[in-house]
Design a protein around this motif. Structure first.
Motif, PDB file in Angstrom:
ATOM      1  N   THR A  32       0.924  -1.485  -0.366  1.00  0.00           N
ATOM      2  CA  THR A  32      -0.164  -0.153  -0.359  1.00  0.00           C
ATOM      3  C   THR A  32       1.243   1.375   0.099  1.00  0.00           C
ATOM      4  OG1 THR A  32      -2.271  -1.424   1.502  1.00  0.00           O
ATOM      5  CG2 THR A  32      -1.783   1.243   1.034  1.00  0.00           C
ATOM      6  N   VAL A  33       1.873   1.475   0.307  1.00  0.00           N
ATOM      7  CA  VAL A  33       2.577   2.838   0.930  1.00  0.00           C
ATOM      8  C   VAL A  33       3.493   3.032  -0.297  1.00  0.00           C
ATOM      9  CG1 VAL A  33       4.724   3.700   2.425  1.00  0.00           C
ATOM     10  CG2 VAL A  33       3.206   1.918   3.709  1.00  0.00           C
ATOM     11  N   GLU A  34       3.956   1.723  -1.018  1.00  0.00           N
ATOM     12  CA  GLU A  34       4.595   2.022  -2.278  1.00  0.00           C
ATOM     13  C   GLU A  34       3.745   2.502  -3.360  1.00  0.00           C
ATOM     14  OE1 GLU A  34       6.113  -2.770  -2.942  1.00  0.00           O
ATOM     15  OE2 GLU A  34       7.887  -2.204  -1.922  1.00  0.00           O
ATOM     16  N   THR A 142     -14.243  12.862   4.089  1.00  0.00           N
ATOM     17  CA  THR A 142     -13.605  11.018   4.262  1.00  0.00           C
ATOM     18  C   THR A 142     -15.028  10.568   3.696  1.00  0.00           C
ATOM     19  OG1 THR A 142     -13.686  12.264   7.173  1.00  0.00           O
ATOM     20  CG2 THR A 142     -14.267  10.192   6.494  1.00  0.00           C
ATOM     21  N   PRO A 143     -14.651   9.882   3.781  1.00  0.00           N
ATOM     22  CA  PRO A 143     -14.683   8.307   2.115  1.00  0.00           C
ATOM     23  C   PRO A 143     -15.913   7.309   3.197  1.00  0.00           C
ATOM     24  CG  PRO A 143     -13.282   7.324   2.443  1.00  0.00           C
ATOM     25  CD  PRO A 143     -12.717   8.808   2.702  1.00  0.00           C
ATOM     26  N   GLU A 144     -16.901   6.794   3.171  1.00  0.00           N
ATOM     27  CA  GLU A 144     -17.848   6.168   4.114  1.00  0.00           C
ATOM     28  C   GLU A 144     -17.175   5.068   4.720  1.00  0.00           C
ATOM     29  OE1 GLU A 144     -22.010   3.718   4.005  1.00  0.00           O
ATOM     30  OE2 GLU A 144     -21.911   5.058   2.297  1.00  0.00           O
ATOM     31  N   TRP A 145     -15.838   4.419   4.193  1.00  0.00           N
ATOM     32  CA  TRP A 145     -15.685   3.605   4.176  1.00  0.00           C
ATOM     33  C   TRP A 145     -14.860   4.250   5.753  1.00  0.00           C
ATOM     34  CZ3 TRP A 145     -10.187   3.367   4.129  1.00  0.00           C
ATOM     35  CH2 TRP A 145      -9.267   4.711   3.484  1.00  0.00           C
ATOM     36  N   MET A 146     -13.628   4.937   5.720  1.00  0.00           N
ATOM     37  CA  MET A 146     -13.135   5.629   6.664  1.00  0.00           C
ATOM     38  C   MET A 146     -13.905   5.383   8.142  1.00  0.00           C
ATOM     39  SD  MET A 146     -10.426   6.647   7.759  1.00  0.00           S
ATOM     40  CE  MET A 146      -8.867   6.669   6.822  1.00  0.00           C
ATOM     41  N   ASN A 147     -15.070   5.850   7.607  1.00  0.00           N
ATOM     42  CA  ASN A 147     -15.946   6.083   8.711  1.00  0.00           C
ATOM     43  C   ASN A 147     -16.621   5.465  10.075  1.00  0.00           C
ATOM     44  OD1 ASN A 147     -16.489   8.991   7.787  1.00  0.00           O
ATOM     45  ND2 ASN A 147     -18.121   8.543   6.905  1.00  0.00           N
ATOM     46  N   PHE A 280      -5.745  -1.865   3.434  1.00  0.00           N
ATOM     47  CA  PHE A 280      -6.959  -2.272   2.268  1.00  0.00           C
ATOM     48  C   PHE A 280      -7.904  -1.708   1.407  1.00  0.00           C
ATOM     49  CE2 PHE A 280     -10.455  -4.732   0.363  1.00  0.00           C
ATOM     50  CZ  PHE A 280      -9.609  -5.444  -0.418  1.00  0.00           C
ATOM     51  N   GLN A 281      -8.445  -0.852   2.321  1.00  0.00           N
ATOM     52  CA  GLN A 281      -8.950   0.348   1.580  1.00  0.00           C
ATOM     53  C   GLN A 281      -8.828   1.471   0.872  1.00  0.00           C
ATOM     54  OE1 GLN A 281     -12.006  -0.275   1.533  1.00  0.00           O
ATOM     55  NE2 GLN A 281     -12.643  -1.388   2.105  1.00  0.00           N
ATOM     56  N   SER A 282      -7.652   1.698   1.562  1.00  0.00           N
ATOM     57  CA  SER A 282      -6.591   2.799   1.314  1.00  0.00           C
ATOM     58  C   SER A 282      -5.533   2.289  -0.267  1.00  0.00           C
ATOM     59  CB  SER A 282      -5.227   2.912   2.190  1.00  0.00           C
ATOM     60  OG  SER A 282      -5.944   3.170   3.021  1.00  0.00           O
ATOM     61  N   ILE A 284      -7.106   0.374  -2.748  1.00  0.00           N
ATOM     62  CA  ILE A 284      -8.504   0.133  -3.212  1.00  0.00           C
ATOM     63  C   ILE A 284      -8.246   1.174  -3.948  1.00  0.00           C
ATOM     64  CG2 ILE A 284     -10.568   0.545  -3.845  1.00  0.00           C
ATOM     65  CD1 ILE A 284     -10.495  -2.022  -1.675  1.00  0.00           C
ATOM     66  N   GLU A 285      -8.686   2.988  -2.825  1.00  0.00           N
ATOM     67  CA  GLU A 285      -8.190   3.990  -3.287  1.00  0.00           C
ATOM     68  C   GLU A 285      -7.441   4.794  -4.085  1.00  0.00           C
ATOM     69  OE1 GLU A 285      -9.937   8.056  -1.081  1.00  0.00           O
ATOM     70  OE2 GLU A 285      -8.032   6.626  -0.663  1.00  0.00           O
ATOM     71  N   LEU A 286      -6.241   3.926  -3.237  1.00  0.00           N
ATOM     72  CA  LEU A 286      -5.236   4.241  -4.378  1.00  0.00           C
ATOM     73  C   LEU A 286      -5.178   4.184  -5.761  1.00  0.00           C
ATOM     74  CD1 LEU A 286      -2.223   4.397  -1.996  1.00  0.00           C
ATOM     75  CD2 LEU A 286      -3.211   6.349  -2.799  1.00  0.00           C
ATOM     76  N   GLN A 287      -5.279   2.681  -6.018  1.00  0.00           N
ATOM     77  CA  GLN A 287      -5.765   1.869  -7.331  1.00  0.00           C
ATOM     78  C   GLN A 287      -6.334   2.717  -8.334  1.00  0.00           C
ATOM     79  OE1 GLN A 287      -6.283  -1.663  -5.192  1.00  0.00           O
ATOM     80  NE2 GLN A 287      -4.492  -2.881  -5.637  1.00  0.00           N
ATOM     81  N   THR A 288      -8.238   2.939  -7.268  1.00  0.00           N
ATOM     82  CA  THR A 288      -8.739   3.642  -8.230  1.00  0.00           C
ATOM     83  C   THR A 288      -8.257   5.603  -9.287  1.00  0.00           C
ATOM     84  OG1 THR A 288     -10.814   2.590  -6.976  1.00  0.00           O
ATOM     85  CG2 THR A 288     -11.228   4.867  -7.879  1.00  0.00           C
ATOM     86  N   LEU A 289      -7.495   6.335  -8.118  1.00  0.00           N
ATOM     87  CA  LEU A 289      -6.908   7.187  -8.088  1.00  0.00           C
ATOM     88  C   LEU A 289      -5.926   7.235  -9.898  1.00  0.00           C
ATOM     89  CD1 LEU A 289      -6.430  10.081  -7.313  1.00  0.00           C
ATOM     90  CD2 LEU A 289      -4.592   9.568  -6.486  1.00  0.00           C
ATOM     91  N   LYS A 290      -5.011   6.305  -8.910  1.00  0.00           N
ATOM     92  CA  LYS A 290      -4.380   5.588 -10.412  1.00  0.00           C
ATOM     93  C   LYS A 290      -4.556   4.720 -11.530  1.00  0.00           C
ATOM     94  CE  LYS A 290       0.246   2.669 -11.894  1.00  0.00           C
ATOM     95  NZ  LYS A 290       0.259   1.828 -11.031  1.00  0.00           N
ATOM     96  N   THR A 291      -5.664   4.362 -11.868  1.00  0.00           N
ATOM     97  CA  THR A 291      -6.412   4.204 -13.262  1.00  0.00           C
ATOM     98  C   THR A 291      -7.236   4.959 -13.639  1.00  0.00           C
ATOM     99  OG1 THR A 291      -7.524   2.043 -12.172  1.00  0.00           O
ATOM    100  CG2 THR A 291      -8.699   2.943 -14.062  1.00  0.00           C
ATOM    101  N   ARG A 292      -7.520   6.358 -12.719  1.00  0.00           N
ATOM    102  CA  ARG A 292      -8.614   7.920 -13.060  1.00  0.00           C
ATOM    103  C   ARG A 292      -7.665   8.525 -13.729  1.00  0.00           C
ATOM    104  NH1 ARG A 292     -13.664   8.713 -10.769  1.00  0.00           N
ATOM    105  NH2 ARG A 292     -13.718   9.994 -13.166  1.00  0.00           N
TER     106      ARG A 292
END
Length: 322
Positions: A32-34, A142-147, A280-282, A284-292
């Protein structure tokens, strides 16, 4: 759950390390950090989520210590017949409270709070990424998963005044927080600074300081004070104090060590699972950001499109569509 241990005299760090698959957990954290470190914007997204999560720690630890102290009649030293001289609840509470003293006034950083130190880290990364105030505020939505994760974090640390099992379970949760955080911070330092020595954000940080509240602060101190690559920070000390608190509970209670361990292990495992959800959720968020960003780059055909920022709400909605 751990097996019942006979003739158990005291708990150690190893008692709890053996409850989780450390290799798998650390691989998830490092991956995740990478992913975060691969882009300035991604690094800011990750650190905002991580700092938001950890920003509750000091207050939650203080509340747990308070709940133990307010339950002092539960913890009595054997062999002392006078009730008012036998209670040891505050002695146990003090071992838990030690962790939050650093959180509220770090002696190595002009007595500022760890939340302030985290803000210095985020400010430096935001500047490095070239993010505007508006963009930072969009990411902070804050996204719902973080809440959901924060709700479970607060619940796990809750304890309950006068309820021994609830308090012991919360102490186990606290041990999980301290023990696992030591490795989290160490891995973040390893990936962001050690593995990228002299380039990227590591190069940007050379000689850098950030001013917050009239104080000039090192923007990476928040990370390394907790855990450093190939070394340890305050988390290791706090973890040992939390385990000392659990050993004191065994000393001052009639329940068996195996029973206390079972309750504490429930809390420890709950935190370990929560930690993995966060990373794990972080990811997913980073992968989505990269794809966008890749889609934007291809559609617009310009490097400038890579600097556009989507809100965290946009990214969260993308998760739902997928």
């Amino acid at each position: 759950m751990p097996q019942v241990i006979t003739n158990l005299k005291s708990f150690t760090v190893e008692t709890f390390q053996n409850l989780v698959d450390r290799e798998s957990a650390e691989a998830n954290i490092e991956a995740t950090v990478e992913l975060a470190a691969a882009s300035p914007e991604g690094l800011y997204y990750f650190m905002q989520r991580y700092a938001h999560f950890n920003g509750f720690a000091g207050s939650l630890v203080a509340r747990l210590a308070s709940s133990i102290g307010l339950s002092r009649d539960l913890f009595n030293q054997p062999g002392i017949p006078v009730v008012d001289r036998a209670d040891r609840g505050l002695d146990i509470a003090a071992k838990v409270l030690a962790a939050t003293i650093d959180e509220h006034a770090d002696s190595g950083a002009q007595q500022v709070t760890h939340r302030t130190l985290a803000q210095a880290t985020m400010q430096a990364i935001g500047d490095y990424a070239g993010l505007s105030d508006l963009q930072c505020n969009q990411i902070a939505q804050t996204p719902e998963w973080m809440n959901d994760i924060i709700t479970d974090l607060v619940s796990g640390y809750q304890g309950k005044i006068g309820d021994l099992q609830a308090l012991v379970t919360a102490v186990g949760f606290h041990i999980g927080s301290e023990l696992l955080a030591d490795r989290e911070y160490s891995l973040i330092d390893k990936v962001v600074r050690h593995n990228n020595r002299g380039v990227g954000f590591d190069r940007y940080l050379q000689g850098k300081q950030v001013e917050i509240g009239g104080k000039r602060l090192s923007p990476w101190y928040w990370i390394v004070v907790h855990g450093k690559h190939n070394s340890t920070g305050v988390e290791a000390e706090h973890c040992q104090l939390a385990i000392d608190a659990l050993n004191a509970i065994v000393e001052y209670r009639p329940e068996s060590a195996a029973t206390i361990l079972e309750w504490a292990s429930t809390g420890f495992i709950a935190f370990a699972q929560l930690q993995q959800r966060l990373f794990f959720q972080s990811k997913i968020e980073l992968q989505t950001l990269k794809t966008r960003r890749l889609l934007e780059s291809g559609a617009m055909g310009t490097l400038g499109s890579m600097n556009a920022t989507f809100t965290s709400g946009d990214i969260h909605r993308t998760h739902a569509l997928n």
